[in-house]
Design a protein around this motif. Structure first.
Motif, PDB file in Angstrom:
ATOM      1  N   GLY A   1      -1.171  -2.138  -9.434  1.00 49.03           N
ATOM      2  CA  GLY A   1      -0.594  -3.413  -9.044  1.00 49.03           C
ATOM      3  C   GLY A   1      -0.301  -3.484  -7.559  1.00 49.03           C
ATOM      4  O   GLY A   1      -0.525  -4.514  -6.910  1.00 49.03           O
ATOM      5  N   ARG A   2       0.187  -2.394  -6.989  1.00 50.16           N
ATOM      6  CA  ARG A   2       0.545  -2.415  -5.567  1.00 50.16           C
ATOM      7  C   ARG A   2      -0.681  -2.364  -4.664  1.00 50.16           C
ATOM      8  O   ARG A   2      -0.700  -2.992  -3.608  1.00 50.16           O
ATOM      9  N   PHE A   3      -1.704  -1.607  -5.068  1.00 48.39           N
ATOM     10  CA  PHE A   3      -2.941  -1.649  -4.294  1.00 48.39           C
ATOM     11  C   PHE A   3      -3.553  -3.047  -4.351  1.00 48.39           C
ATOM     12  O   PHE A   3      -4.047  -3.563  -3.347  1.00 48.39           O
ATOM     13  N   SER A   4      -3.519  -3.666  -5.535  1.00 49.96           N
ATOM     14  CA  SER A   4      -4.002  -5.047  -5.650  1.00 49.96           C
ATOM     15  C   SER A   4      -3.114  -5.985  -4.850  1.00 49.96           C
ATOM     16  O   SER A   4      -3.599  -6.915  -4.190  1.00 49.96           O
ATOM     17  N   GLY A   5      -1.796  -5.731  -4.900  1.00 47.96           N
ATOM     18  CA  GLY A   5      -0.870  -6.556  -4.147  1.00 47.96           C
ATOM     19  C   GLY A   5      -1.101  -6.477  -2.654  1.00 47.96           C
ATOM     20  O   GLY A   5      -0.861  -7.441  -1.925  1.00 47.96           O
TER      21      GLY A   5
ATOM     22  N   VAL B   1       4.870  -5.292  -7.474  1.00 45.03           N
ATOM     23  CA  VAL B   1       4.819  -5.975  -6.175  1.00 45.03           C
ATOM     24  C   VAL B   1       6.126  -6.655  -5.807  1.00 45.03           C
ATOM     25  O   VAL B   1       6.302  -7.072  -4.659  1.00 45.03           O
ATOM     26  N   ILE B   2       7.050  -6.776  -6.756  1.00 43.10           N
ATOM     27  CA  ILE B   2       8.263  -7.555  -6.501  1.00 43.10           C
ATOM     28  C   ILE B   2       9.142  -6.880  -5.447  1.00 43.10           C
ATOM     29  O   ILE B   2       9.566  -7.503  -4.462  1.00 43.10           O
TER      30      ILE B   2
ATOM     31  N   ILE C   1       6.217 -15.537  -1.884  1.00 46.37           N
ATOM     32  CA  ILE C   1       6.981 -16.203  -2.934  1.00 46.37           C
ATOM     33  C   ILE C   1       6.163 -16.489  -4.193  1.00 46.37           C
ATOM     34  O   ILE C   1       6.586 -16.140  -5.311  1.00 46.37           O
ATOM     35  N   PRO C   2       4.971 -17.123  -4.096  1.00 46.75           N
ATOM     36  CA  PRO C   2       4.205 -17.371  -5.326  1.00 46.75           C
ATOM     37  C   PRO C   2       3.833 -16.079  -6.069  1.00 46.75           C
ATOM     38  O   PRO C   2       3.829 -16.051  -7.304  1.00 46.75           O
ATOM     39  N   VAL C   3       3.529 -15.036  -5.315  1.00 47.25           N
ATOM     40  CA  VAL C   3       3.169 -13.764  -5.945  1.00 47.25           C
ATOM     41  C   VAL C   3       4.367 -13.176  -6.697  1.00 47.25           C
ATOM     42  O   VAL C   3       4.237 -12.688  -7.824  1.00 47.25           O
TER      43      VAL C   3
ATOM     44  N   ALA D   1       0.829  -1.206   0.000  1.00 50.01           N
ATOM     45  CA  ALA D   1       0.000   0.000   0.000  1.00 50.01           C
ATOM     46  C   ALA D   1       0.864   1.257   0.000  1.00 50.01           C
ATOM     47  O   ALA D   1       0.560   2.237  -0.691  1.00 50.01           O
ATOM     48  N   ASN D   2       1.954   1.241   0.771  1.00 52.05           N
ATOM     49  CA  ASN D   2       2.831   2.404   0.822  1.00 52.05           C
ATOM     50  C   ASN D   2       3.585   2.606  -0.485  1.00 52.05           C
ATOM     51  O   ASN D   2       3.709   3.734  -0.975  1.00 52.05           O
ATOM     52  N   HIS D   3       4.079   1.521  -1.059  1.00 53.60           N
ATOM     53  CA  HIS D   3       4.753   1.644  -2.350  1.00 53.60           C
ATOM     54  C   HIS D   3       3.769   2.048  -3.450  1.00 53.60           C
ATOM     55  O   HIS D   3       4.161   2.673  -4.437  1.00 53.60           O
ATOM     56  N   ALA D   4       2.506   1.696  -3.280  1.00 54.22           N
ATOM     57  CA  ALA D   4       1.487   2.156  -4.229  1.00 54.22           C
ATOM     58  C   ALA D   4       1.344   3.666  -4.196  1.00 54.22           C
ATOM     59  O   ALA D   4       1.154   4.311  -5.236  1.00 54.22           O
ATOM     60  N   MET D   5       1.471   4.254  -3.015  1.00 52.12           N
ATOM     61  CA  MET D   5       1.397   5.711  -2.921  1.00 52.12           C
ATOM     62  C   MET D   5       2.573   6.366  -3.636  1.00 52.12           C
ATOM     63  O   MET D   5       2.433   7.432  -4.236  1.00 52.12           O
TER      64      MET D   5
END
Length: 379
Positions: free
Chosen positions: A250-254, A303-304, A264-266, A134-138
């Motif tokens: 992607g990050r909000f979804s993540g 998300v990585i 790991i799977p993500v 969420a923070n990286h999404a911002m």
């Protein structure tokens, strides 16, 4: 709702992520202008960007000590330094001086980056829930907004300085929101664990690939659209803006995914998706097709990095968390050291299309690293 709650819990470091994102989005969209005023080739410009990476990596080695010294004001000091540092690069026309100014930018950005990620990791431990995505999404939202603003500014003929100054005013006004008490954790009684080298190395490698790929698109997408595909200034600015917007999605979804699935799977799935996007961008025949590629790449790569940083926070003892995140960030953000130079050399030798294809190969290297990380014990 979980996303809003996550942002509410981590609103203070999230403000710092916004500040960092808007400045780097502004810079990415101004790259064609800055590169032209320096009169630099692709290879030379990529080499000059080593200045920011040098400052960035240096700051991250110093960050744990600075974090202890500055305490609750760590993010405030980093943001104020960053606002001042960004006033310099857009005014410079001498290549060597540009590298020096970018070193100051990297120093400030690196300090703020480590501190704000450490604060998020502390909040994750305190509330026992993932908050990093969420923070990286911002960051990504602010990055996209910064790039879009510059698109309009460039069409209006505005030079970099007043735009960077405007963002600097916003950063200064946000300083009160970034004061945050620090949680100091002592070692457990009888703790005799070894230094967590392997978690730092493996998670650092994962973050390295993510940030190398992100840095490549940030620095070169506008040039790819404008030079390779014949787009205009506004169309070029849409390249990094598209990356920022899709990375935010992607990050909000993540954030929602991270509450249901393990990291790991993500990470493995995201690396494959982002590699496909890099291939589409490389082979694009029109700016629109390139935007699709940048968008898919952004969705995957988004998300990585955050999950790599969150993972190392779980793999080390609590009293080593800030230091481990700092060391992982050193490895990861060295991607900003290698990516611009390698991209410039590849572009000079083979063209930007081949350079973006190399990014796809790089992204697939995350898969074996993630499989290895799965074998490490969670603390």
């Amino acid at each position: 709702m979980s996303i809003l709650n996550a942002l509410s819990l981590s609103r203070r470091p999230a403000t710092a992520f916004v500040v960092v994102g808007m400045f780097w989005g502004c810079f990415a969209a101004y790259v064609p202008v800055i590169k032209a005023q320096l009169g630099a080739s692709d290879a030379l410009f990529g080499t000059l960007l080593l200045g920011s990476a040098t400052g960035l990596v240096s700051a991250m080695w110093l960050a744990p000590r600075a974090d202890r010294l500055l305490g609750p004001r760590g993010m405030q000091v980093g943001a104020a330094m960053l606002a001042v540092a960004w006033l310099l690069p857009g005014q410079v026309t001498v290549p060597l001086l540009f590298a020096v100014t970018m070193a100051f930018v990297g120093l400030a950005s690196g300090l703020l980056d480590v501190v704000m990620n450490a604060r998020v990791s502390e909040l994750e431990a305190r509330h026992n829930r993932p908050l990093m995505n969420a923070n990286h999404a911002m960051f990504s939202v602010a990055y996209a907004c910064g790039a879009l603003v510059v698109g309009f500014a460039r069409e209006a003929g505005l030079p970099p300085l007043p735009v960077f100054a405007g963002f600097g005013v916003i950063a200064v006004l946000a300083l009160p929101l970034m004061r945050m008490d620090v949680t100091y954790v002592a070692a457990e009684d009888g703790y005799a664990g070894k230094y967590p080298l392997w978690p730092i190395v493996i998670c650092g490698a994962i973050v390295l690939v993510a940030f190398m790929s992100e840095a490549t698109v940030e620095a070169w997408s506008a040039l790819h659209v404008e030079r390779t595909l014949g787009g205009g200034a506004a169309e070029g600015a849409l390249g990094p803006a598209m990356l920022g917007l899709t990375m935010a999605v992607g990050r909000f979804s993540g954030q929602a995914v991270a509450e249901r699935l393990r990291e790991i799977p993500v990470v493995i799935g995201a690396s494959i998706i982002s590699a496909v996007g890099a291939v589409i961008a490389a082979l694009a025949a029109t700016p629109l097709m390139a935007y699709v590629g940048f968008g898919i790449l952004g969705l995957g790569v988004s998300v990585i990095g955050p999950m790599g940083l969150a993972l190392v926070g779980k793999l080390v003892a609590p009293h080593l968390r800030t230091e481990a995140i700092s060391r992982t960030a050193v490895i990861g953000f060295s991607g900003f050291f290698f990516a611009p130079m390698l991209m410039g050399l590849l572009s000079d030798a083979f063209g930007l299309r081949m350079a973006f294809l190399a990014v796809a190969v790089l992204l697939l290297s995350v898969v074996p690293a993630a499989i290895f990380a799965k074998r490490l014990p969670v603390r």
